[in-house]
Design a protein around this motif. Structure first.
Motif, short mmCIF file in Angstrom:
data_model
loop_
_atom_site.label_atom_id
_atom_site.label_comp_id
_atom_site.label_asym_id
_atom_site.label_seq_id
_atom_site.Cartn_x
_atom_site.Cartn_y
_atom_site.Cartn_z
N TYR A 7 33.69 48.09 37.26
CA TYR A 7 33.99 46.74 37.75
C TYR A 7 34.31 46.79 39.23
O TYR A 7 34.64 47.84 39.77
CB TYR A 7 35.17 46.16 36.98
CG TYR A 7 34.83 45.72 35.58
CD1 TYR A 7 34.72 44.37 35.27
CD2 TYR A 7 34.62 46.65 34.57
CE1 TYR A 7 34.40 43.97 34.00
CE2 TYR A 7 34.31 46.25 33.30
CZ TYR A 7 34.19 44.91 33.00
OH TYR A 7 33.87 44.51 31.75
N GLU A 8 34.21 45.66 39.87
CA GLU A 8 34.51 45.60 41.30
C GLU A 8 35.37 44.36 41.57
O GLU A 8 35.53 43.51 40.71
CB GLU A 8 33.21 45.54 42.11
CG GLU A 8 32.33 44.38 41.70
CD GLU A 8 31.10 44.22 42.56
OE1 GLU A 8 31.15 44.57 43.75
OE2 GLU A 8 30.10 43.71 42.06
N GLY A 9 35.89 44.29 42.77
CA GLY A 9 36.58 43.08 43.20
C GLY A 9 38.07 43.09 42.93
O GLY A 9 38.69 44.13 42.76
N TYR A 10 38.62 41.88 42.86
CA TYR A 10 40.07 41.72 42.81
C TYR A 10 40.47 40.82 41.66
O TYR A 10 39.73 39.92 41.28
CB TYR A 10 40.57 41.08 44.11
CG TYR A 10 40.10 41.79 45.32
CD1 TYR A 10 40.77 42.91 45.78
CD2 TYR A 10 38.95 41.37 45.99
CE1 TYR A 10 40.32 43.60 46.89
CE2 TYR A 10 38.50 42.05 47.11
CZ TYR A 10 39.19 43.16 47.54
OH TYR A 10 38.74 43.83 48.64
N ILE A 11 41.68 41.06 41.17
CA ILE A 11 42.24 40.15 40.18
C ILE A 11 43.33 39.34 40.87
O ILE A 11 44.24 39.91 41.50
CB ILE A 11 42.79 40.92 38.97
CG1 ILE A 11 41.61 41.60 38.27
CG2 ILE A 11 43.51 39.99 38.02
CD1 ILE A 11 41.98 42.48 37.14
N SER B 125 45.42 42.08 43.18
CA SER B 125 45.35 43.50 42.92
C SER B 125 43.89 43.88 42.71
O SER B 125 43.08 43.04 42.34
CB SER B 125 46.17 43.86 41.67
OG SER B 125 45.67 43.11 40.58
N ALA B 126 43.55 45.13 42.97
CA ALA B 126 42.16 45.56 42.82
C ALA B 126 41.82 45.68 41.34
O ALA B 126 42.67 46.05 40.53
CB ALA B 126 41.96 46.89 43.52
N ASP B 127 40.57 45.35 41.00
CA ASP B 127 40.11 45.52 39.63
C ASP B 127 39.65 46.95 39.49
O ASP B 127 38.59 47.33 39.99
CB ASP B 127 38.96 44.53 39.36
CG ASP B 127 38.56 44.50 37.90
OD1 ASP B 127 39.06 45.37 37.15
OD2 ASP B 127 37.78 43.64 37.51
N ASP B 128 40.45 47.80 38.83
CA ASP B 128 40.11 49.22 38.84
C ASP B 128 39.49 49.69 37.52
O ASP B 128 39.41 50.89 37.27
CB ASP B 128 41.36 50.06 39.18
CG ASP B 128 42.59 49.57 38.44
OD1 ASP B 128 42.40 48.80 37.46
OD2 ASP B 128 43.72 49.92 38.83
#
Lengths: 580, 220
Positions: A28-32, A21-24
C-alpha cells in the motif's frame, strides 16, 4: 523516485504530525488521515503542497474486518505522481466529512460512493443516490451484500469448473428472474419515491438575486433518458425561465451494469473483456488502463514490441473516438448526419485494423498482463502504414477544412459554456475539456506511462474554454496522435509480444494500485486492491465521462436550453462509462 | 403475375396487358410494411454504436427501407433494443413500447437484450428484455456486427411476410393489451407479480423469525 517520496512523506507528516500517518501495510502507499481533520489536511495539501487536483475518490470495504477506507487520489495540475490519502471509518456508521468545500469536483464521486458503498459524506449539499434509485435495498458494493443471482464469492464458479455441472441461475430464483425483495416487504402498500428529492434539488423556488423586473413562471423540463441528443440514456432535469436555464441536474444510472460488483467476482483476466464495454468507443485504451494497474501490482513490464503495439492501438483509438466525437457533436448542433458519415468512414478503416489484430471490431480484448494477445497478422502492417502516412492526415485536414470555419459551428460554439482553468481544475475535469480551458495537462506528459516519453508530440491546448475550442482541440489531438503513430510505426521493433508465458490465471500479490491512462475522453483510472486471491478485492473505475459531468451545471446555467445539447455534445460522454 | 393458367381464368383486355398485377391483399399489405419499417432512434449501450454504423455509409440499411429513424415512439414501428436493459431503464422502455402504435415489433439486439449477456449476474440488469416485452427477433453477438444486424432485420421482414391481415393482433376485436409499467421498489416490481412477491416476502419473514427464535430456544 523513492528519495523524492520520502521527502514528501516527511513534509506532510511533519506538517500534520497528529493527524496524518503513513500507510505502512505491504503493497500500500500514501497516508491515513484522521476523519475529523480531513478538511484541514485537504486544505493544506491544496494550498501548501500544490495538490490542487482531486481526480479519484472511492472507498474500499474491508469486511469482515470492521472498517471501511475512503480513498482519495490527489495530483498536482502541473504534473507528477499521485498522493494517496485514506480515511478510515467503521462499517456500521460509515461517515466522512465531505470534501466539496475544498474540491468541488468531489460532488458526483461522493454521491456514487454513498450510493454503492454506503459511506455518508457529512456536509454534502445533495447526497442522493446517483446510479441506483431512491428506495433501493442496500449498498451493493459492500462485501456482505448479495445480488439476487448470487452464486459464489469468486469465479470460476464450481458448477462451471472443474465440476462442469452447469445449471441456469434463473432456475434457482423463485421468480425465475433477477429479483429479490427484503423480508416482509408488501408491494401493494409500497409508494415509490419518484423523483421528489431530485426536483427539490433543482428547486422550483427562485433563489435570491435571480428575480428580474418581469414576473415569469419557471418550469422544470426533463431531457431524456430517451432523447436523441443525450448520446444514450442520460437524463438532464432543467429549470427554465423562458428559455434560459436557471438550474440543471444530471440524472444517470440508466445503464448501470454493475461493472464493479461483477469485476470483484471475476478473476483478474476475466475483467479485461468487461473493460472493453466501459467506453465502447475506445476499448483499446480501457484495456490499457486496466493492464497498467494490474501490472503495477504484479511488478511486470511488457516487452518492447508489445509496448509499441499498445501505443499504436491506443492512438488509433483516440483518432477513432475523436472522429466520432466531432461527428456526433456536429449532429447535435444541427449539421444532421453529413459530417458524421465522413467521420465514421475513417473510423471503419481503423476498426478493420482492430478486427484484424484482435478478432473483433469494437470489443477488442487485446491487452494481456505483460503483453498483448496477438501479433500483427500478415499484411496489416502495410495497411497501417498507408493509413497513418497517407490517408488519415489527409482526412483530418479535410474535416478541418470543411468544418472549422463553418458558420453553424462558430456561431453556436464560440463563447458558449465557458469553463475557466480554475473552475476546470477544481471541478476535476479531465481530458480534452481541461486542455480546451487552457490547462496543458496530459497524462502522457504529466505522469508518463508505457513508452510515451520516447515520442515527439505536443500537448494540444486551447485557451478560450468554450464549446468551439473543445471542437478544435479534438482536431488538434488527432493530428498529434497521427504524429505518434507515424513514429511508432517507423520504430516498431521485432520481438516477443508477451512477457513470460500467457496465463489465464495470474498471481497478483496483495496490495493496491492505481493505473491511469490519458484515454480519448480524459483520465481513465483503475483502482485495484488485491488480497492475494484470484479475484480483485476492490475494483474501481475512475470514469472520465462520469466525472466530467460534474462541470455540466456550471457550463449550462445562464444559457438557452438548446445550448445544453451543444454543451453536452462538447463534453463527449459515453454512457457505458458514465454509469458503468 | 400473368401466367398460362391466369390467362385462361381472367380475361385481360390487350390495352392493359402488362400493366396489371394480381396479388393477394396480404401480400400487398405486407410488402408495403416490410419495405418501410421505421425503427425508433433509441440507443441503450454498445450495440447502439453498431446500429449507427449499420445506418452509416458502409452498411447502409436504408437499402432495405429502414433509413427513417424516428426519435418519437409515436412515429416508430420497430423498437431495436440495442443494449443492456437495466432495471432503472426498463420502466421507460415499457412506457415507450406502450406508446408505439400498432403494428409494432421488437428486436432484441445483442446478448444483453436477448438474455442479460455478460452482465446478466448484475443486480441492476434485466436478464433479457423478453421478461417484459414480446420479442420478435433475437440477434446474437456482443455486439452483433452490422452484417448480423442486417440479417436480423431481414429475418424480421420475412416474419412480416408471413403475417395475415385476418389474424394479426392489432385487428382483433379485443385490441392489444398495454403492458403494465414496472415500479421501482427495493427491487423492480412487475405489477403482474404482486401476489407472488407478497407470498415470497411473507415466507421469507416467517423463515427469518423462526431462524432467530431457534437459537434463542437452544440458549434457554
Amino acid at each position: 523516485m523513492t528519495e523524492q517520496t520520502l521527502v514528501r512523506e516527511d513534509a506532510l507528516i511533519s506538517r500534520f504530525p497528529e493527524w496524518v500517518s503513513a500507510d505502512d501495510r505491504k503493497g500500500y502507499e500514501g497516508y491515513i488521515v484522521q476523519s475529523e481533520h480531513l478538511i484541514e489536511v485537504a486544505t493544506g495539501l491544496r494550498d501548501e503542497f500544490g495538490y490542487d487536483y482531486l481526480t479519484n475518490l472511492t472507498a474500499t470495504d474491508y469486511y469482515p474486518d470492521d472498517f471501511m477506507e475512503t480513498v482519495y487520489h490527489l495530483f498536482r495540475s502541473t504534473g507528477g505522481p499521485a498522493l494517496v490519502m485514506k480515511v478510515r471509518t467503521s462499517r456500521e456508521d460509515a461517515s466522512v466529512p465531505s470534501l466539496m468545500p475544498v474540491y468541488p469536483g468531489a460532488d458526483l464521486q461522493e454521491r456514487e460512493t454513498w450510493d454503492l458503498l454506503g459511506v455518508r459524506f457529512e456536509g454534502h449539499p445533495d447526497l442522493r443516490r446517483i446510479l441506483l434509485w431512491e428506495g433501493f435495498n442496500g449498498h451493493p458494493l459492500r462485501k456482505d451484500w448479495r445480488e439476487p443471482f448470487y452464486e459464489e464469492e469468486g469465479k470460476p464458479f464450481k458448477n462451471r469448473w472443474p465440476d462442469g455441472k452447469v445449471y441456469r441461475i434463473e432456475d434457482k430464483n423463485p421468480f425465475n428472474n433477477n429479483l429479490d425483495y427484503p423480508a416482509g416487504f408488501n408491494p401493494e402498500t409500497w409508494v415509490p419515491e419518484k423523483d421528489a428529492a431530485l426536483y427539490a434539488g433543482v428547486g422550483l423556488i427562485e433563489k435570491p438575486g435571480e428575480t428580474t423586473d418581469m414576473k415569469t413562471d419557471q418550469v422544470v423540463v426533463n431531457l431524456g433518458p430517451q432523447h436523441t441528443s443525450t448520446h444514450g440514456v442520460f437524463r438532464m432535469v432543467v429549470r427554465l425561465d423562458g428559455e434560459t436555464i436557471k438550474a440543471l441536474k444530471p440524472v444517470m444510472g440508466y445503464l448501470h451494469r454493475n461493472h464493479e460488483k461483477i469485476g470483484e467476482r471475476n478473476t483478474f483476466l476475466q475483467n479485461m473483456p468487461f473493460t472493453d464495454r466501459l467506453d465502447y468507443f475506445s476499448s483499446m485504451s480501457n484495456n490499457f488502463g486496466y493492464a497498467l494497474a494490474v501490472e503495477k501490482l504484479m511488478g511486470i513490464k511488457p516487452p518492447e514490441r508489445a509496448e509499441y503495439l499498445r501505443v499504436m492501438m491506443a492512438e488509433f483509438t483516440r483518432i477513432c473516438n475523436h472522429m466520432a466525437a466531432v461527428g456526433f457533436f456536429l449532429n447535435d448542433i444541427g449539421a444532421y448526419f453529413t459530417p458524421l458519415l465522413y467521420a465514421l468512414e475513417e473510423r471503419e478503416l481503423i476498426l478493420d485494423i482492430f478486427e484484424a489484430v484482435s478478432g473483433s471490431r469494437m470489443m477488442c480484448n487485446y491487452f494481456r498482463f505483460g503483453g498483448v494477445a496477438r501479433d500483427l497478422p500478415d499484411g496489416i502492417y502495410e495497411k497501417i502504414r498507408k493509413l497513418v502516412f497517407d490517408r488519415l492526415p489527409r482526412k483530418i485536414d479535410e474535416l478541418d477544412l470543411y468544418l472549422t470555419q463553418n458558420e453553424i459551428i462558430r456561431s453556436r460554439g464560440e463563447g458558449l459554456g465557458v469553463l475557466t482553468p480554475q473552475q476546470a481544475i477544481s471541478l476535476s475535469v479531465v481530458g480534452p475539456l481541461l486542455r480546451a480551458s487552457g490547462v496543458p495537462y496530459d497524462i502522457r506528459r504529466a505522469d508518463p506511462y508505457s513508452i510515451y516519453d520516447r515520442f515527439d508530440f505536443d500537448v494540444a491546448v486551447r485557451y478560450h474554454g468554450d464549446v468551439y475550442d473543445r471542437f478544435l482541440i479534438r482536431i488538434d489531438e488527432m493530428r498529434q496522435s497521427v504524429r505518434i503513430l507515424q513514429q511508432a510505426v517507423r520504430d516498431l521493433p521485432e520481438g516477443p509480444i508477451q512477457e513470460g508465458k500467457p496465463q489465464y490465471q495470474v498471481r497478483v500479490p496483495a496490495g493496491e494500485a492505481y493505473g491511469r491512462v490519458e484515454g480519448p475522453k480524459g483520465e481513465l483510472g483503475f483502482y485495484v486492491v488485491s488480497n492475494g486471491k484470484p479475484n480483485p478485492w476492490r475494483y474501481h473505475v475512475r470514469a472520465p465521462s462520469f466525472i466530467n459531468l460534474t462541470a455540466l451545471e456550471t457550463m449550462a446555467v445562464g444559457n438557452k436550453v438548446a445550448d445544453t445539447v451543444a454543451i453536452l455534445g462538447s463534453i463527449d460522454i459515453v454512457l457505458g462509462e458514465t454509469d458503468r | 403475375m400473368k401466367g398460362q393458367d391466369d390467362t385462361t381464368r381472367y380475361d385481360i383486355p390487350p390495352e392493359i396487358e402488362g400493366q396489371v398485377a394480381i396479388t393477394t391483399l396480404d401480400k400487398i399489405y405486407n410488402w408495403g410494411r416490410r419495405s418501410s419499417v421505421w425503427p425508433m432512434m433509441f440507443g441503450l449501450a454498445c450495440c447502439a454504436i453498431e446500429m449507427i454504423c449499420t445506418a452509416a455509409s458502409r452498411y447502409d440499411f436504408s437499402r432495405f427501407g429502414m433509413e427513417v429513424m424516428r426519435p418519437s415512439p409515436r412515429q416508430a414501428d420497430l423498437m431495436l433494443v440495442s443494449g443492456t436493459v437495466t432495471k432503472k431503464m426498463v420502466v421507460q422502455i415499457v412506457r415507450l413500447y406502450n406508446q408505439m402504435p400498432e403494428p409494432k415489433y421488437v428486436v432484441a439486439m445483442g446478448a444483453c437484450a436477448s438474455g442479460g449477456g455478460p452482465f446478466k449476474e448484475g443486480y441492476n440488469v434485466v436478464p433479457g428484455v423478453d421478461r417484459y416485452l414480446p420479442v420478435d427477433v433475437y440477434i446474437p453477438g456482443c455486439p452483433p456486427t452490422p452484417q448480423a444486424l442486417i440479417h436480423g432485420l431481414i429475418t424480421l421482414q420475412k416474419k412480416i411476410d408471413t403475417q395475415s391481415i385476418k389474424n394479426v393482433r392489432w385487428y382483433q376485436k379485443t385490441g392489444t393489451e398495454t403492458i403494465p409499467v414496472p415500479i421501482l421498489g427495493p427491487d423492480i416490481i412487475d405489477p403482474r407479480q404482486m401476489e407472488l412477491i407478497k407470498e415470497y416476502t411473507q415466507n421469507k419473514a416467517a423463515q427469518e423469525s423462526t431462524e432467530s427464535e431457534t437459537p434463542a430456544v437452544e440458549k434457554a
